[in-house]
Design a protein around this motif. Structure first.
Motif, short mmCIF file in Angstrom:
data_model
loop_
_atom_site.label_atom_id
_atom_site.label_comp_id
_atom_site.label_asym_id
_atom_site.label_seq_id
_atom_site.Cartn_x
_atom_site.Cartn_y
_atom_site.Cartn_z
N ILE A 165 26.39 19.14 11.64
CA ILE A 165 27.22 19.63 10.55
C ILE A 165 26.88 21.10 10.32
O ILE A 165 25.71 21.46 10.13
N ALA A 166 27.91 21.93 10.36
CA ALA A 166 27.76 23.36 10.12
C ALA A 166 28.79 23.79 9.08
O ALA A 166 29.87 23.23 9.00
N TYR A 167 28.42 24.79 8.30
CA TYR A 167 29.33 25.25 7.26
C TYR A 167 29.13 26.73 6.97
O TYR A 167 28.08 27.30 7.26
N ASP A 168 30.17 27.34 6.42
CA ASP A 168 30.14 28.69 5.87
C ASP A 168 30.75 28.60 4.48
O ASP A 168 31.85 28.04 4.33
N LEU A 169 30.05 29.12 3.50
CA LEU A 169 30.57 29.13 2.14
C LEU A 169 30.98 30.55 1.78
O LEU A 169 30.23 31.50 2.00
N HIS A 170 32.19 30.69 1.24
CA HIS A 170 32.73 31.99 0.90
C HIS A 170 32.88 32.13 -0.61
O HIS A 170 32.99 31.14 -1.33
N SER A 171 32.91 33.36 -1.10
CA SER A 171 33.09 33.64 -2.52
C SER A 171 34.50 33.26 -2.94
O SER A 171 35.44 33.38 -2.15
N PRO A 172 34.71 32.82 -4.16
CA PRO A 172 33.69 32.52 -5.18
C PRO A 172 33.08 31.15 -4.95
O PRO A 172 33.53 30.41 -4.09
N LEU A 181 24.40 22.22 -3.63
CA LEU A 181 25.26 21.04 -3.72
C LEU A 181 25.69 20.57 -2.33
O LEU A 181 25.63 19.38 -2.01
N VAL A 182 26.07 21.51 -1.46
CA VAL A 182 26.50 21.17 -0.10
C VAL A 182 25.33 20.62 0.70
O VAL A 182 25.43 19.58 1.36
N ARG A 183 24.18 21.29 0.65
CA ARG A 183 23.00 20.82 1.39
C ARG A 183 22.56 19.44 0.90
O ARG A 183 22.19 18.58 1.71
N ASP A 184 22.59 19.20 -0.40
CA ASP A 184 22.21 17.89 -0.93
C ASP A 184 23.15 16.80 -0.43
O ASP A 184 22.72 15.69 -0.13
N ARG A 185 24.44 17.11 -0.35
CA ARG A 185 25.42 16.15 0.18
C ARG A 185 25.09 15.80 1.63
O ARG A 185 25.09 14.65 2.02
N ILE A 186 24.83 16.83 2.43
CA ILE A 186 24.52 16.61 3.84
C ILE A 186 23.25 15.78 3.98
O ILE A 186 23.21 14.80 4.73
N LYS A 187 22.21 16.13 3.24
CA LYS A 187 20.94 15.42 3.32
C LYS A 187 21.07 13.96 2.88
O LYS A 187 20.33 13.11 3.35
N SER A 188 22.00 13.68 1.99
CA SER A 188 22.15 12.31 1.50
C SER A 188 22.86 11.39 2.51
O SER A 188 22.91 10.18 2.31
#
Length: 92
Positions: free
Chosen positions: A7-14, A20-27
Protein backbone atom coordinates in the motif's frame (compact mmCIF):
# COMPACT_ATOMS: atom_id res chain seq x y z
CA UNK A 1 -7.80 -16.36 2.65
CA UNK A 2 -4.72 -14.24 3.34
CA UNK A 3 -3.36 -11.53 1.08
CA UNK A 4 0.07 -9.91 0.81
CA UNK A 5 -0.57 -6.27 -0.08
CA UNK A 6 1.66 -3.31 -0.78
CA UNK A 7 0.00 0.00 0.00
CA UNK A 8 1.40 3.35 -1.09
CA UNK A 9 -0.11 6.80 -0.81
CA UNK A 10 0.47 10.51 -1.38
CA UNK A 11 -1.50 13.02 0.65
CA UNK A 12 -2.06 16.48 -0.82
CA UNK A 13 -3.17 19.77 0.74
CA UNK A 14 -5.53 20.48 2.35
CA UNK A 15 -5.93 17.83 5.00
CA UNK A 16 -2.96 15.51 4.94
CA UNK A 17 -4.16 13.26 7.78
CA UNK A 18 -1.02 11.10 7.88
CA UNK A 19 -1.67 9.57 11.31
CA UNK A 20 -5.23 8.63 10.38
CA UNK A 21 -4.15 6.99 7.09
CA UNK A 22 -1.22 5.12 8.68
CA UNK A 23 -3.43 3.89 11.54
CA UNK A 24 -5.96 2.57 9.00
CA UNK A 25 -3.23 0.71 7.11
CA UNK A 26 -1.72 -0.72 10.30
CA UNK A 27 -5.13 -1.96 11.45
CA UNK A 28 -5.42 -4.21 8.36
CA UNK A 29 -3.06 -6.82 9.83
CA UNK A 30 0.61 -7.59 10.32
CA UNK A 31 2.62 -4.91 8.56
CA UNK A 32 6.06 -3.56 7.76
CA UNK A 33 6.60 0.09 6.89
CA UNK A 34 9.25 0.18 4.15
CA UNK A 35 9.22 3.93 3.58
CA UNK A 36 7.24 6.87 4.93
CA UNK A 37 4.23 6.11 2.73
CA UNK A 38 4.90 2.53 1.58
CA UNK A 39 3.63 -0.41 3.63
CA UNK A 40 3.55 -4.16 3.22
CA UNK A 41 0.53 -5.75 4.94
CA UNK A 42 -0.39 -9.40 5.48
CA UNK A 43 -4.17 -9.30 5.81
CA UNK A 44 -7.50 -11.04 5.42
CA UNK A 45 -8.73 -8.10 3.32
CA UNK A 46 -8.65 -8.27 -0.48
CA UNK A 47 -6.97 -5.42 -2.34
CA UNK A 48 -10.38 -3.94 -3.17
CA UNK A 49 -11.57 -4.12 0.45
CA UNK A 50 -8.31 -2.64 1.76
CA UNK A 51 -8.46 0.14 -0.84
CA UNK A 52 -12.00 1.15 0.19
CA UNK A 53 -11.11 0.93 3.91
CA UNK A 54 -8.04 3.19 3.63
CA UNK A 55 -9.55 5.55 1.03
CA UNK A 56 -12.49 6.26 3.34
CA UNK A 57 -10.23 8.45 5.53
CA UNK A 58 -8.46 10.21 2.64
CA UNK A 59 -9.33 13.40 0.76
CA UNK A 60 -10.56 13.18 -2.83
CA UNK A 61 -7.30 14.66 -4.20
CA UNK A 62 -5.05 12.15 -2.37
CA UNK A 63 -3.47 9.19 -4.20
CA UNK A 64 -3.66 5.55 -3.09
CA UNK A 65 -2.33 2.30 -4.56
CA UNK A 66 -3.10 -1.15 -3.11
CA UNK A 67 -1.24 -3.96 -4.87
CA UNK A 68 -1.84 -7.67 -4.28
CA UNK A 69 1.57 -9.38 -4.35
CA UNK A 70 1.85 -13.14 -4.54
CA UNK A 71 5.65 -12.95 -4.38
CA UNK A 72 8.42 -10.42 -4.34
CA UNK A 73 11.99 -9.48 -3.65
CA UNK A 74 13.38 -6.56 -1.67
CA UNK A 75 16.83 -5.12 -2.25
CA UNK A 76 19.12 -5.03 0.73
CA UNK A 77 19.82 -1.79 2.52
CA UNK A 78 21.59 -0.98 5.75
CA UNK A 79 20.45 -3.73 8.14
CA UNK A 80 17.14 -4.67 6.53
CA UNK A 81 14.76 -6.64 8.79
CA UNK A 82 14.58 -9.53 6.31
CA UNK A 83 13.74 -12.18 8.92
CA UNK A 84 10.86 -10.09 10.29
CA UNK A 85 9.53 -9.37 6.79
CA UNK A 86 9.73 -13.03 5.79
CA UNK A 87 7.97 -14.09 9.01
CA UNK A 88 5.05 -11.81 8.12
CA UNK A 89 5.06 -12.80 4.42
CA UNK A 90 4.88 -16.53 5.12
CA UNK A 91 2.37 -16.36 7.99
CA UNK A 92 -0.81 -18.40 7.49
Amino acid sequence: MSYNLFIAYDLHSPGQSYDLVRDRIKSLGKFHQFQYSLFYVHTQYSSEEAFRFVASVMDSNDKLAVIDASGGMVSTWDRPPIDEINAIWHAP
